[in-house]
Design an enzyme around this catalytic site. Structure first.
Site, PDB file in Angstrom:
ATOM      1  N   LYS A 158       0.573  -1.157   0.392  1.00 20.98           N
ATOM      2  CA  LYS A 158       0.147   0.131  -0.013  1.00 20.98           C
ATOM      3  C   LYS A 158       0.388   1.289   0.385  1.00 20.98           C
ATOM      4  O   LYS A 158       0.586   2.715  -0.815  1.00 20.98           O
ATOM      5  CB  LYS A 158      -0.823  -0.187   1.695  1.00 20.98           C
ATOM      6  CG  LYS A 158      -0.537   0.554   2.981  1.00 20.98           C
ATOM      7  CD  LYS A 158      -1.133   0.697   3.033  1.00 20.98           C
ATOM      8  CE  LYS A 158      -0.543   1.001   5.084  1.00 20.98           C
ATOM      9  NZ  LYS A 158      -0.101   2.295   4.678  1.00 20.98           N
ATOM     10  N   THR A 159       1.727   1.433   0.468  1.00 21.38           N
ATOM     11  CA  THR A 159       3.213   2.613   0.352  1.00 21.38           C
ATOM     12  C   THR A 159       3.241   2.783  -0.621  1.00 21.38           C
ATOM     13  O   THR A 159       3.574   3.602  -1.110  1.00 21.38           O
ATOM     14  CB  THR A 159       3.732   2.358   1.358  1.00 21.38           C
ATOM     15  OG1 THR A 159       3.486   2.153   2.962  1.00 21.38           O
ATOM     16  CG2 THR A 159       4.564   3.457   1.722  1.00 21.38           C
TER      17      THR A 159
ATOM     18  N   ASP B 272      -3.716   8.123   4.546  1.00 17.79           N
ATOM     19  CA  ASP B 272      -3.040   6.427   4.890  1.00 17.79           C
ATOM     20  C   ASP B 272      -3.882   5.962   6.020  1.00 17.79           C
ATOM     21  O   ASP B 272      -4.308   7.364   7.010  1.00 17.79           O
ATOM     22  CB  ASP B 272      -1.875   6.790   4.805  1.00 17.79           C
ATOM     23  CG  ASP B 272      -1.223   5.110   4.921  1.00 17.79           C
ATOM     24  OD1 ASP B 272      -1.711   4.151   4.450  1.00 17.79           O
ATOM     25  OD2 ASP B 272      -0.126   5.364   4.893  1.00 17.79           O
ATOM     26  N   GLU B 273      -4.278   4.792   6.458  1.00 19.85           N
ATOM     27  CA  GLU B 273      -4.637   3.806   7.486  1.00 19.85           C
ATOM     28  C   GLU B 273      -6.044   4.732   7.904  1.00 19.85           C
ATOM     29  O   GLU B 273      -5.993   5.200   9.159  1.00 19.85           O
ATOM     30  CB  GLU B 273      -3.763   4.815   9.142  1.00 19.85           C
ATOM     31  CG  GLU B 273      -1.918   3.631   8.409  1.00 19.85           C
ATOM     32  CD  GLU B 273      -2.346   2.322   8.614  1.00 19.85           C
ATOM     33  OE1 GLU B 273      -2.915   1.575   8.350  1.00 19.85           O
ATOM     34  OE2 GLU B 273      -0.817   1.559   8.310  1.00 19.85           O
TER      35      GLU B 273
ATOM     36  N   GLN C   8      -6.723  -4.429  10.031  1.00 24.23           N
ATOM     37  CA  GLN C   8      -5.913  -4.247  10.466  1.00 24.23           C
ATOM     38  C   GLN C   8      -6.423  -3.065  11.304  1.00 24.23           C
ATOM     39  O   GLN C   8      -5.069  -2.725  12.354  1.00 24.23           O
ATOM     40  CB  GLN C   8      -4.977  -4.232  10.210  1.00 24.23           C
ATOM     41  CG  GLN C   8      -4.440  -4.921   9.113  1.00 24.23           C
ATOM     42  CD  GLN C   8      -2.990  -4.483   8.606  1.00 24.23           C
ATOM     43  OE1 GLN C   8      -2.140  -4.439   8.482  1.00 24.23           O
ATOM     44  NE2 GLN C   8      -3.044  -5.238   7.282  1.00 24.23           N
TER      45      GLN C   8
ATOM     46  N   ARG D  57       2.814 -10.669  10.305  1.00 23.70           N
ATOM     47  CA  ARG D  57       3.654  -9.968  10.700  1.00 23.70           C
ATOM     48  C   ARG D  57       5.219 -11.417   9.787  1.00 23.70           C
ATOM     49  O   ARG D  57       5.833 -11.232   9.685  1.00 23.70           O
ATOM     50  CB  ARG D  57       4.223  -9.716  12.320  1.00 23.70           C
ATOM     51  CG  ARG D  57       3.582  -8.700  12.172  1.00 23.70           C
ATOM     52  CD  ARG D  57       3.348  -7.173  11.451  1.00 23.70           C
ATOM     53  NE  ARG D  57       2.254  -7.724  11.453  1.00 23.70           N
ATOM     54  CZ  ARG D  57       1.456  -7.173   9.523  1.00 23.70           C
ATOM     55  NH1 ARG D  57       3.083  -5.863   9.699  1.00 23.70           N
ATOM     56  NH2 ARG D  57       0.271  -6.940   9.316  1.00 23.70           N
TER      57      ARG D  57
END
Length: 673
Positions: A33-34, A225-226, A256, A595
């Site tokens: 996504k980044t 973002d987020e 998330q 993770r």
């Protein structure tokens, strides 16, 4: 243009090439996504958008700086750092609010050079106000707790007057007084706290339509973002800044969202299409991080949530090893298993930094710290401090040391400052001076000692300490003695600051009691604890990482151990009768599992020391949701082809870990002595 689209998958490319209208990018874990967000901004600039007219909001300042550098390199094809003037409105909600308020300060009667109070500044101010209002003696009112309450109210958009209007009980009414005085004192000092920054920005846009229009026209494109982690105030700010062209792009993953306790509302991302009808939705579902088995396991868990968006993540990576689920006897056996497994896996993962241990609460770290020290495995704790360096642990240890040595002035000073009420610096100095003049091995038992203190309150507190020292039997088990310290000095009240950390800190004390109970004498326990607390920190980056699951968000590791997966611990007992709490715990499990890149181990203990006794646990429902059968046969094999091992280990031998000629203690690896 070719460089901007180079290496993107079809979904990423679609997001980058969609340059107008409302856009929702649902980005699964490890889906890039980044990269997508960075390339989309680059594409906007390549199509003529002025960087000064782009509002790009990130979750942390570090993320903003990293994105700015990546964007600069992508556009300029050079490695030089970007100038400070590049992308001036890329940053966190708070940092952007500061810039806007500095420009528009006059409209809301604010000094341009307003001061920003951090959390410590807030607590110091509240403490002074409580002293002025003569509320310092109320043990139920703690400055940190009040700061947390004020912050929570502001995150919901409530003022001091709003809080006062709903205050019913005496403590609430006192907090309302403090809240009002706190706001008044800040105003006189031309100061804002972090929450004020957003509230003042919201006030600016709500009450001044001309200024709102000015900034709407300035920001041709808004990217957040987020977005699943935005709170109510941030949500309203975003809505007010979007102009008629509706060029807003939000990126996030409701799967998330794990910060509701900080005011985050993941329904903001679920309602995006209602807020902006006709919005385009693009799902980033290709995972670049994990193996197929890890990805399948994590999705199997999150799909149990009812309130969520629909995504199906996939990967071109190999199937990889099955996800291991291990059943151990207790927390000590669990830690030993993990330590031995790490040493055994070093033939495939030679760097200790390839490994991460994730737990639900910080109190769980102690067993792993002890096991790693015993096996010379270097480690580091992220987002926390080593067990014996934690304040509440050091406070209890100070009292235990006084039981052994009443001339320990360092411990006595700590006890007087942190635990006993009413003993100030002057009294402490008099007390220490008097102890030096007493020639007896137990100076605190001298009947003349309390007379050196003038304050009646301080004298009473000292006598209470002396009574404890006199009536404690040093022949008792150290665990029983430590438990008496916690009860006698009412640590439940001492630690209750009204924040979510209170329960964690009490759990730390429970672990301390459990640790102490393993020793025959108090002296032996104190000696071992001192050796652990004085162990040198690993200076090498080549260390196993220990952290909470919350702290792991945004990180990745080749090998991950998620430990303590038991009912009552993860998910916690508060989730039993609360569907929203349970679903957030399940999202946390998903974050933790994703993770892992290559290997994922999930462990639970049959028993664990808790609340002064050893309790017996059932495996977490998150394990049974994976199809795990705690009564199945043991062995490292995948019996039913579902991608999971079917191990049920009540004990383990060398065969459970495999054998190799790998030397677990190489001379060139930094270790704790």
């Amino acid at each position: 243009m070719d460089k901007i689209l180079e290496g993107l998958n079809p979904a990423q490319q679609s997001a980058v090439e969609t340059l107008s209208g409302p856009l929702l990018i649902l980005a699964g874990a490890g889906s890039g996504k980044t990269r997508t967000l960075t390339h989309r901004i680059a594409n906007l600039i390549a199509h003529g958008t002025d960087p000064h007219s782009i509002l790009a909001v990130t979750f942390t300042n570090k993320a903003a700086n990293e994105m700015r550098e990546r964007l600069w390199k992508l556009l300029q094809n050079q490695t030089t750092p970007p100038p400070r003037s590049f992308m001036p409105y890329m940053g966190t909600f708070h940092s952007i609010a500061v810039k806007i308020l500095r420009i528009e300060h006059e409209a809301i009667s604010l000094s341009r050079d307003f001061v920003i109070y951090d959390t410590d500044d807030q607590i110091s101010l509240i403490r002074r106000i409580m002293k002025d209002l003569r509320m310092s003696d109320n043990k139920q009112l703690k400055p940190k707790s009040i700061q947390s309450i004020i912050s929570s109210e502001k995150n919901q958009g409530h003022s001091a007057d709003d809080y006062a209007a709903t205050a019913l009980y005496p403590n609430q009414k006192q907090i309302a007084q403090i809240f009002a005085r706190y706001e008044s004192e800040k105003a006189q000092a031309s100061a804002l706290d972090f929450d004020d920054l957003l509230l003042k920005e919201l006030e600016l846009f709500q009450n001044h339509p001309n200024i709102r229009t000015k900034w709407q026209q300035k920001f041709h494109h808004i990217l957040i973002d987020e977005y699943q982690d935005t709170n109510l105030v941030q949500y309203h700010i975003v809505k007010l800044l979007v102009n008629a062209n509706r060029n807003i792009c939000v990126v996030g993953d409701d799967w998330q969202s794990i910060y509701s306790w900080r005011g985050a509302d993941f329904t903001n991302i679920l309602n995006f299409e209602k807020d902006f009808p006709g919005a385009k939705v693009i799902k980033l579902e290709q995972n670049y991080r994990s193996t197929k088995n890890i990805l399948a396991a994590s999705q199997k868990v999150i799909h149990e949530n009812k309130t969520r968006t629909d995504k199906t993540l996939f990967t071109d990576a190999e199937a990889g090893e099955p996800v291991d689920i291990e059943n151990l006897q207790d927390e000590t056996t669990e830690a030993t298993y993990v330590a031995m497994k790490i040493l055994n896996l070093q033939k495939d993962y030679p760097d200790f930094s390839d490994f991460a241990i994730l737990y639900r609460t910080n109190a769980q770290s102690y067993a792993f710290e002890k096991a790693f020290l015993n096996m010379h495995i270097p480690y580091k704790i992220i987002g926390g401090v080593r067990f014996y360096d934690r304040k509440e642990i050091k406070d209890v240890m100070a009292i235990l040391r006084l039981l052994i040595n009443q001339r320990d002035k360092v411990s006595l000073t700590r006890v007087c400052s942190n635990i006993l009420s009413g003993i100030g610096e002057v009294s402490i100095r008099k007390l220490l001076g008097a102890i030096d003049s007493i020639d007896e091995p137990q100076p605190l038992f001298n009947p003349d000692l309390p007379s050196v203190i003038n304050s009646a309150k301080a004298k009473t507190a000292l006598l209470r300490l002396i009574n404890f020292l006199k009536t404690t039997n040093l022949e008792d088990n150290p665990g029983k003695i430590a438990e008496r310290v916690v009860t006698y000095f009412d640590f439940q009240t001492l630690l209750n600051d009204g924040t979510p950390t209170t329960e964690d800190r009490m759990q730390n004390l429970e672990v301390l009691i459990s640790n102490a109970s393993e020793y025959d004498t108090l002296s032996d326990f104190l000696a071992d604890a001192t050796l652990m607390s004085s162990a040198d920190e690993a200076t090498s980056k080549n260390s196993v990482t220990l952290m909470t699951m919350h702290a792991a968000k945004g990180l990745e590791f080749p090998v991950v151990f998620i430990v303590g997966m038991e009912e009552g611990l993860f998910p916690g007992s508060r989730a039993y009768d609360n569907d929203a709490e349970l679903e957030e715990e399940r999202r946390l499990a998903y974050v933790a599992m994703t993770r892992a890149m290559k290997r994922l181990f999930l462990t639970y203990a049959l028993s664990r020391y808790s609340y002064g006794t050893r309790s017996y646990s059932m495996p977490s429902r998150f394990l049974t949701e994976l199809g795990y059968n705690p009564y199945g046969s043991s062995g490292y094999h995948d019996q039913d082809g579902d991608g999971f091992t079917d191990d049920t280990l009540t004990d383990f031998t060398d065969d459970d870990f495999g054998k190799s000629d790998f030397d677990p203690f190489p001379d060139d690896v930094p270790i704790y002595e």
